[in-house]
Design an enzyme around this catalytic site. Sequence first.
Site, PDB file in Angstrom:
ATOM      1  N   MET A 133     -45.157 -33.911  49.955  1.00 41.77           N
ATOM      2  CA  MET A 133     -44.715 -33.597  48.601  1.00 41.77           C
ATOM      3  C   MET A 133     -45.795 -34.025  47.585  1.00 41.77           C
ATOM      4  O   MET A 133     -46.952 -33.732  47.771  1.00 41.77           O
ATOM      5  CB  MET A 133     -43.352 -34.220  48.299  1.00 41.77           C
ATOM      6  CG  MET A 133     -42.263 -33.852  49.313  1.00 41.77           C
ATOM      7  SD  MET A 133     -41.847 -32.095  49.342  1.00 41.77           S
ATOM      8  CE  MET A 133     -42.381 -31.641  50.997  1.00 41.77           C
ATOM      9  N   SER A 134     -45.414 -34.768  46.547  1.00 43.40           N
ATOM     10  CA  SER A 134     -46.383 -35.074  45.483  1.00 43.40           C
ATOM     11  C   SER A 134     -47.384 -36.164  45.825  1.00 43.40           C
ATOM     12  O   SER A 134     -48.269 -36.451  45.017  1.00 43.40           O
ATOM     13  CB  SER A 134     -45.657 -35.434  44.188  1.00 43.40           C
ATOM     14  OG  SER A 134     -45.091 -34.273  43.623  1.00 43.40           O
ATOM     15  N   VAL A 135     -47.295 -36.740  47.004  1.00 47.52           N
ATOM     16  CA  VAL A 135     -48.416 -37.560  47.483  1.00 47.52           C
ATOM     17  C   VAL A 135     -49.670 -36.686  47.522  1.00 47.52           C
ATOM     18  O   VAL A 135     -50.796 -37.172  47.376  1.00 47.52           O
ATOM     19  CB  VAL A 135     -48.101 -38.166  48.868  1.00 47.52           C
ATOM     20  CG1 VAL A 135     -49.341 -38.785  49.516  1.00 47.52           C
ATOM     21  CG2 VAL A 135     -47.003 -39.232  48.744  1.00 47.52           C
ATOM     22  N   LYS A 137     -50.731 -34.865  45.266  1.00 52.94           N
ATOM     23  CA  LYS A 137     -51.426 -34.978  43.986  1.00 52.94           C
ATOM     24  C   LYS A 137     -52.531 -36.028  44.054  1.00 52.94           C
ATOM     25  O   LYS A 137     -53.609 -35.857  43.482  1.00 52.94           O
ATOM     26  CB  LYS A 137     -50.443 -35.335  42.874  1.00 52.94           C
ATOM     27  CG  LYS A 137     -49.451 -34.241  42.504  1.00 52.94           C
ATOM     28  CD  LYS A 137     -48.509 -34.706  41.411  1.00 52.94           C
ATOM     29  CE  LYS A 137     -47.634 -33.570  40.883  1.00 52.94           C
ATOM     30  NZ  LYS A 137     -46.679 -33.052  41.881  1.00 52.94           N
TER      31      LYS A 137
END
Length: 416
Positions: A133-135, A137
Amino acid sequence: MINNTNILSIEETEPEKMGWMKGFPPEKEKLIYASDGSFFQFPALRYSINHMREFYPTRNVPAAKEKYYQFEVALDKKIDEIMFIPWDEDRAISWKESLKRNYTDGIIILHKGKIVYEKYFAGLTPDGNHGAMSVSKSFTGTIASILIAEGILDPKELVGEYIPELKKSGFGDATVEQVLEMTTAIQYSEDYNDQNADIWAFSEAGNVFHPTGYKGANNYYEYLQTVKKQPNGCHGEVFGYKTVNTEVMGWIISRVTGKSITELISEKIWKPMGARYDGYYQLDSAGIAFAGGGFNLNLRDMAIFGQLMLNQGKLKDKQIIPKAAIDLITCGGNTNAFAKGNFPKLKGWSYKNMWWITHNKHGSYMARGVHGQALYIDPVAQMVIARFASNYLSSNKYIDPLSIPAYEAVAEYFSK
């Protein structure tokens, strides 16, 4: 406060017990789809997050073909007994108990470079991949930091100069640094609880299964060009966590290097650090990798990346990430701008180059993703925690009260 009275437990939602996608073909009630979004609704989420490439087109992040990085293992059974008090609660719970409450799928704790704790649940295996997921980013931000350290990317340059297609958008007159710190003054909502929020239009732009009659943007880059600036808005003043910033950053680093984020991570991080397993990114219909949340990777490989960050970009005396890039991240961002954002529980924190900086006494920082994904790095405790999860809650504002004090308690245990 979320009412979780009627939520199925971690034991009740074990994918094997639920029987998702089993059979040839699976029974109708056990089928889940990307086309209608059912694959990412709880409890089906607990299956799909380990099988994302079965639902979307993907592109590999090639791992090393030899000289894999190997951890020493020295398991510490006392970690399960570590006690802490979650935020807004008055009863202490154990580390072991917290894993169930957080719907943990896999977790690794490193101390002084050794694996001291490792557990897998919900069908995740030591050789499997899981949605970060947003890891994701923070991987994008790390690549950007490397390019800045190498002099390829100028953090003070305007987005519109790197991406002319965005000159007329809300991003056009923002600097690269403001995009990396998510202080762009754009009209965009990322409230997952609001079905009319912009995040859903952005997500639909990247969806390869557009519904009949769909008239929106057909890929991520098309959508970015439609984002407008806030009336009288001024970039650089207020932190606003918005995935579209990472997508802009992904476009910029690909434009200046001529390479996809998948190639850049493989060449600059994955292969040099000795990752054992290929990762992969989800793609939109134009083949654009989802820089803001599409990375799927192996838990041990994510732990290697955490150790690489902890070691100032070095593994086994080999400098893989320039120390200047690590310093750029760990120095932290604008705490005043962050304080104006909507994160009241994260007092004193900042956001820098797509990493969350705690500014606590240990200098800890982390990568975070919805449903409980996390990479927590504590320099003083010489500790890295890598976690995958499939929590029924999406937003970290509901997950943090249980997770962050748990990480801090383990760090204190190692700091005695």
